[in-house]
Design a protein around this motif. Structure first.
Motif, short mmCIF file in Angstrom:
data_model
loop_
_atom_site.label_atom_id
_atom_site.label_comp_id
_atom_site.label_asym_id
_atom_site.label_seq_id
_atom_site.Cartn_x
_atom_site.Cartn_y
_atom_site.Cartn_z
N GLY A 288 51.46 35.27 50.51
CA GLY A 288 50.08 34.90 50.23
C GLY A 288 49.24 34.82 51.49
N GLN A 289 49.86 34.33 52.59
CA GLN A 289 49.14 34.29 53.87
C GLN A 289 48.78 35.69 54.34
N ALA A 290 49.72 36.63 54.16
CA ALA A 290 49.45 38.02 54.53
C ALA A 290 48.31 38.58 53.69
N ALA A 291 48.32 38.27 52.39
CA ALA A 291 47.25 38.74 51.51
C ALA A 291 45.90 38.17 51.93
N ASP A 292 45.88 36.89 52.31
CA ASP A 292 44.63 36.27 52.77
C ASP A 292 44.05 37.02 53.97
N LEU A 293 44.92 37.38 54.92
CA LEU A 293 44.46 38.07 56.11
C LEU A 293 43.99 39.49 55.80
N LEU A 294 44.68 40.16 54.89
CA LEU A 294 44.26 41.50 54.50
C LEU A 294 42.87 41.51 53.88
N LEU A 295 42.55 40.45 53.17
CA LEU A 295 41.32 40.41 52.38
C LEU A 295 40.25 39.50 52.96
N GLN A 296 40.45 39.00 54.16
CA GLN A 296 39.52 38.00 54.70
C GLN A 296 38.11 38.55 54.91
N ASP A 297 37.96 39.85 55.08
CA ASP A 297 36.63 40.43 55.29
C ASP A 297 36.06 41.08 54.04
N ALA A 298 36.63 40.79 52.89
CA ALA A 298 36.17 41.40 51.65
C ALA A 298 34.73 41.01 51.34
N LYS A 299 33.95 42.01 50.94
CA LYS A 299 32.56 41.80 50.54
C LYS A 299 32.33 42.52 49.22
N PRO A 300 32.69 41.86 48.12
CA PRO A 300 32.58 42.52 46.82
C PRO A 300 31.14 42.79 46.43
N LEU A 301 30.99 43.78 45.56
CA LEU A 301 29.71 44.16 44.99
C LEU A 301 29.53 43.45 43.65
N PRO A 302 28.39 43.60 43.00
CA PRO A 302 28.15 42.84 41.76
C PRO A 302 29.19 43.03 40.67
N HIS A 303 29.81 44.23 40.58
CA HIS A 303 30.72 44.50 39.47
C HIS A 303 32.20 44.56 39.85
N ASN A 304 32.53 44.36 41.12
CA ASN A 304 33.95 44.51 41.50
C ASN A 304 34.53 43.30 42.20
N GLY A 305 33.93 42.13 41.99
CA GLY A 305 34.47 40.93 42.61
C GLY A 305 35.89 40.63 42.16
N PHE A 306 36.26 41.08 40.97
CA PHE A 306 37.61 40.86 40.46
C PHE A 306 38.67 41.50 41.34
N LYS A 307 38.28 42.51 42.13
CA LYS A 307 39.26 43.22 42.96
C LYS A 307 39.86 42.32 44.04
N VAL A 308 39.13 41.32 44.47
CA VAL A 308 39.63 40.45 45.54
C VAL A 308 40.87 39.70 45.06
N GLN A 309 40.76 39.03 43.93
CA GLN A 309 41.90 38.30 43.39
C GLN A 309 42.99 39.25 42.93
N LEU A 310 42.59 40.38 42.35
CA LEU A 310 43.57 41.38 41.90
C LEU A 310 44.38 41.89 43.08
N ALA A 311 43.69 42.20 44.19
CA ALA A 311 44.39 42.69 45.38
C ALA A 311 45.31 41.63 45.96
N HIS A 312 44.87 40.39 45.97
CA HIS A 312 45.70 39.30 46.50
C HIS A 312 47.00 39.20 45.70
N ARG A 313 46.89 39.19 44.41
CA ARG A 313 48.09 39.08 43.57
C ARG A 313 48.97 40.33 43.71
N ALA A 314 48.35 41.49 43.84
CA ALA A 314 49.12 42.72 43.99
C ALA A 314 49.90 42.73 45.29
N VAL A 315 49.31 42.24 46.37
CA VAL A 315 50.02 42.19 47.65
C VAL A 315 51.24 41.28 47.54
N VAL A 316 51.07 40.11 46.96
CA VAL A 316 52.19 39.17 46.82
C VAL A 316 53.28 39.79 45.95
#
Length: 333
Positions: A288-316
């Motif tokens: 989970g720490q690795a996933a946090d670092l991978l995604l720390q600069d994420a800037k979602p758009l109006p319709h794809n904010g779900f990708k941040v949590q999806l990517a975090h879970r996918a990495v783990v």
């Protein structure tokens, strides 16, 4: 479709001599022909490279593998050297496209795929990637499938390849040849972020030809997984994908590689995310720490904010499957 001339050179040197800004190399044509039919790209000359000696997969003196640019995706996925020593690459290729496309698509061509952004393909809408300076309607339009990392005001498109995500994690090297001779480009540097020049997807010159891709000696054979999250299990581009590779000795992670697909203009790696895993015992907390670092600069758009949590879970999940040997089907999750 704009009229074009057709040439089939007898040598790599002849192919390079024919190349310029208005020409395109063609092998399988699985992406280029679509672009031409939609008038997204209008080359004046097609250079057919299928007769060149670029179709071999062979072991290198350093213990790695050299893959010719004309090796089909299907042949590469099932090649014994790849299937046995680099299962991550085999999994990624088989998660992409359809069997028919994999039979035609070339290894070199896979690296050169253009984005599947619907605004890029729709010539009735503006697109900075297609026509620099016209705007990026995806930023305020339908952007569910677009980038959450590394995007710019000029472009929020994502790179579509599955194979390239695995190649990035495996630290492949791309061999190219042009008028100035041969050079090698690390996979981590081959594709570009859009910046203010989204029309350029990679560092390849207009007159350069990909001749091969080289993989280093295998280090992650026993602990690697490619996980692809998509809307349907068959022939769909990734919403998020993860190439995870671990070297584990005596219960401790000695090396780690993690690359994300479907989230940026290029396969996404963050060195700090891999370094946090070094010297640690595998587990969801450190993953989970690795996933946090991978995604720390994420800037979602109006319709794809779900990708941040999806990517975090996918990495783990991908790291857990790599560590513990669980089966990865590559299906939606």
């Amino acid at each position: 479709m704009t009229p074009f001339s057709y040439h089939k050179p007898a040598s790599i040197g002849e192919a390079i001599q024919l190349a310029d800004l208005s020409s395109r190399f063609i092998a399988g044509g699985t992406n280029l022909l679509d672009l031409m039919k939609e008038n997204v790209t209008r080359p004046k000359r097609l250079i057919d490279i299928t007769g060149l000696p670029l179709g071999d997969v062979e072991a290198t003196a350093g213990g790695g593998v050299r893959i010719g640019a004309l090796v089909s995706n299907a042949d590469l996925a099932w090649h014994p050297l790849v299937e046995q020593a680099y299962p991550l690459l085999s999994q990624a290729i088989l998660a992409g496209a359809s069997p028919q496309l994999r039979n035609m698509a070339s290894t070199g061509g896979n690296l050169l795929q253009r984005t599947r952004c619907y605004y890029f393909y729709d010539t009735g809408t503006p697109c900075n990637k297609r026509e620099p300076g016209t705007g990026c309607p995806a930023r305020s339009g339908l952007n569910r499938s677009h980038a959450i990392l590394g995007a710019s005001d000029a472009c929020v498109a994502t790179h579509p390849s599955d194979m390239c995500v695995a190649l990035a994690a495996l630290e492949a090297v791309v061999h190219v040849q042009g008028p100035g001779g041969e050079r090698q480009i690390p996979m981590s540097e081959f594709h570009r972020l859009p910046g203010n020049m989204p029309e350029r997807d990679n560092q390849l010159g207009d007159d350069e030809l990909i001749t091969a891709i080289e993989l280093p000696a295998p280090s992650f054979t026993a602990h690697s997984r490619y996980l692809k999250i998509r809307d349907r299990a068959s022939y769909a581009f990734a919403l998020v994908s993860v190439a995870a590779a671990l070297q584990i000795e005596d219960g401790i992670i000695k090396q780690a590689r993690v690359a994300l697909g479907g989230v940026a203009h290029k396969p996404w790696r963050v060195t700090a995310a891999e370094q946090v895993l070094h010297g640690q015992a595998p587990g969801e907390t450190v993953f989970g720490q690795a996933a946090d670092l991978l995604l720390q600069d994420a800037k979602p758009l109006p319709h794809n904010g779900f990708k941040v949590q999806l990517a975090h879970r996918a990495v783990v999940r991908a790291l857990s499957e790599a560590a513990y040997g669980q089966t990865n089907t590559g299906a939606s999750a």
